[in-house]
Enzyme design. Structure first.
Site, short mmCIF file in Angstrom:
data_model
loop_
_atom_site.label_atom_id
_atom_site.label_comp_id
_atom_site.label_asym_id
_atom_site.label_seq_id
_atom_site.Cartn_x
_atom_site.Cartn_y
_atom_site.Cartn_z
N GLN A 157 7.28 3.82 3.84
CA GLN A 157 5.87 3.42 3.89
C GLN A 157 5.67 2.14 4.72
OE1 GLN A 157 3.93 5.53 1.50
NE2 GLN A 157 2.27 4.98 2.88
N LYS A 189 0.86 -1.18 0.00
CA LYS A 189 0.00 0.00 0.00
C LYS A 189 0.89 1.22 0.00
CE LYS A 189 -3.89 2.20 0.27
NZ LYS A 189 -3.45 2.91 -0.96
N ASP A 228 0.08 10.77 -4.45
CA ASP A 228 1.22 11.42 -3.79
C ASP A 228 1.45 12.69 -4.61
OD1 ASP A 228 3.43 10.76 -1.61
OD2 ASP A 228 4.52 11.61 -3.29
N LYS A 282 5.54 3.35 8.36
CA LYS A 282 4.39 4.23 8.52
C LYS A 282 3.10 3.40 8.57
CE LYS A 282 4.18 7.54 5.46
NZ LYS A 282 3.86 8.38 4.29
N LYS A 339 5.41 1.71 -3.10
CA LYS A 339 5.31 3.05 -3.68
C LYS A 339 5.56 2.95 -5.17
CE LYS A 339 4.78 7.35 -2.26
NZ LYS A 339 4.09 7.86 -1.05
#
Ligand code: NDP
Ligand code: 2IT
Length: 450
Positions: free
Chosen positions: A116, A95, A171, A119, A131
């Site tokens: 990510q 994700k 993004d 996070k 990503k």
């Protein structure tokens, strides 16, 4: 070079990352920043060392690079490069967002994908890390050109993604319009209405209320918690927010709701300073509706100043929220902020502070919320969108915002408590890195050697 020494146990791992990924300086920086926190974790958890968990986390599970050919409005053929790095699926499907910006290359996508992982883990939601993006520059492109690019990008990407495999979102340079075109193309190619394959969708076709606002709102909630932990609040605080895109706009909105006053924002050309407080409705109109440059703000407010090529961090503030891009605050900027009385920094952007800047904030003992904790509200709300898609439901704004706020409060407590546990009270860098890492590491141990 980062100013802090690495623990003996992790230094060789970092050296190997440098050797295997030459030239990818942003990726090196992101890895090093996490590794700086992990030495004590290996002492408490020898099983992570034995099973080479850190070495495995530093190597993406899969990296996809592809050609994106498309035709511009003049009929000329254009070629861009597309990327998707599927970094870690220990906690759930990959994700993470897609970035369209001319600076994109593999090292940028890998730094973002690496961040990510931790996070997403901090959110407590079942999502792995990934990503993607392209070196495509959307600036000055017509709506038709954007659509043709997005369709071509998805014509390759579709075979790698899926609601249980990999779920992209937005993004830099990718917002609701681009997600719409990519969703349309995915649906057409696969002949499936698979709402959960992308997040950040429009509200009329499976999107979630609050996703647009989520990163900025979430980052502001996080700073609010850091301020509360210091016995402070946003009330009357002068704030500066870099950027004027999605994250910046909703950061400014929530700061205002919580009683702060934002006096400056920016774009890559310059800075707006408006001492009496920014006119948010005008910023939304200029940036979200008309897609104009931030310098046009001064056409409507004669008492505001536009500083061409200015440095927003020279404007005195008590709270700074970098919300544009990586490495936008260097060591000198951090010193200026601290000298001018800044007491809290919350990173809406990913890795906006250089290692030298981070060191300045930590040594000054101001409340410093690193991006992987502070900006996790965006992806957390993406996971809420996936939940709504899975049960074919849609929640109200208030209900969804409450969930976002609870998630941010939980991330703050987790980071705060872990920093204490590891003997670094108030150090949210240590808290976020260790807190994010441990859940992923435990899942990897449970899954065996894969
Ligand atoms: P947008 O594309 O909406 O806005 C980006 C803003 O940052 C613009 O004002 C842009 O100015 C500025 N900017 C971008 N690149 C540069 C650069 N190289 N130098 C100076 N300014 C720059 O993106 P978002 O608001 O979505 O993203 C901003 C940051 O937040 C990024 O770091 C992103 O990774 C991070 N983030 C985003 C999330 C999301 O949900 N969207 C979630 C978590 C983090 P200009 O128009 O001049 O390029
Ligand atoms: O950096 C990020 O967390 C994002 N760009 C959002 C990712 C997402 O999947 O919502």
């Amino acid at each position: 070079m980062s100013p802090q020494l690495l623990d003996d146990k992790v230094e060789p791992i970092y050296q190997e990352v440098l050797r295997r990924n030459p030239g990818e300086v942003e990726f090196h920086q992101a890895v090093r920043e996490v590794l700086e926190s992990l030495g004590p974790v290996l002492v408490k958890h020898p099983e992570y060392k034995e099973r080479k968990i850190i070495e495995r986390i530093c190597e993406p599970e899969r990296q996809i690079i592809f050609r994106v050919p498309w035709q511009d409005d003049k009929g000329q053929v254009q070629i861009n490069r597309g990327f998707r790095v599927e970094f870690n699926s220990a906690l759930g499907p990959y994700k993470g967002g897609l970035r369209f910006h001319p600076s994109v290359y593999l090292g940028i996508i890998k730094f973002l994908g690496f961040e990510q992982i931790f996070k997403n883990s901090l959110t407590g939601m079942p999502i792995g890390g990934g990503k993607g993006g392209s070196d495509f520059d959307p600036k000055g492109r017509s709506d038709d050109e954007i659509m043709r690019f997005c369709q071509s990008f998805m014509t390759e990407l579709y075979r790698h993604i899926g609601e249980h495999t990999d779920v992209p979102a937005g993004d830099i340079g990718v917002g609701g319009r681009e997600i719409g075109y990519m969703f349309g193309q995915y649906k057409r190619i696969t002949n499936r209405y698979e709402a959960g394959v992308l997040t950040g969708k429009g509200l009329h076709y499976g999107g979630s209320l609050v996703r647009t606002e989520a990163t900025g709102y979430g980052a502001t909630f996080f700073v609010h918690e850091m301020l509360k932990a210091k016995g402070q609040s946003f009330d009357g605080k002068i704030c500066t927010v870099s950027g004027s895109g999605n994250v910046a706009i909703y950061t400014i909105e929530k700061i205002r709701e919580l009683g702060g006053k934002c006096v400056a924002c920016s774009d890559s050309n310059g800075v707006i300073y408006h001492e009496k407080g920014l006119d948010l409705d005008l910023i939304k109109q200029l940036k979200e509706v008309e897609r104009r440059r931030i310098k046009d703000y001064v056409d409507y407010h004669k008492d505001a100043k536009y500083i061409n090529n200015g440095n927003i961090w020279e404007i005195p503030c008590q709270v700074a929220m970098p919300s544009a891009t990586q490495n936008e605050i260097n060591g000198k900027d951090a010193q200026t902020l601290v000298k001018n009385g800044c007491i809290a920094v919350g990173e809406g952007a990913n890795m906006p502070t250089t290692p030298e800047g981070v060191k300045v904030f930590l040594e000054a003992k101001i409340a410093y919320g690193p991006g992987k904790a502070a900006n996790a509200g965006g992806v957390a709300t993406s996971a809420l969108e996936m939940q709504q898609n899975a049960c074919r439901d849609s929640w109200t704004f208030d209900y969804t915002e409450k969930k976002l706020e609870e998630i941010m409060i939980n991330i703050h407590s987790l980071c705060y408590e872990i920093a204490d546990e590891y003997g670094c009270p108030g150090n949210y860098v240590v808290g976020a890195n260790i807190g994010g890492f441990i859940k992923v590491a435990n899942a990897m141990v449970a899954h065996g050697l894969i």
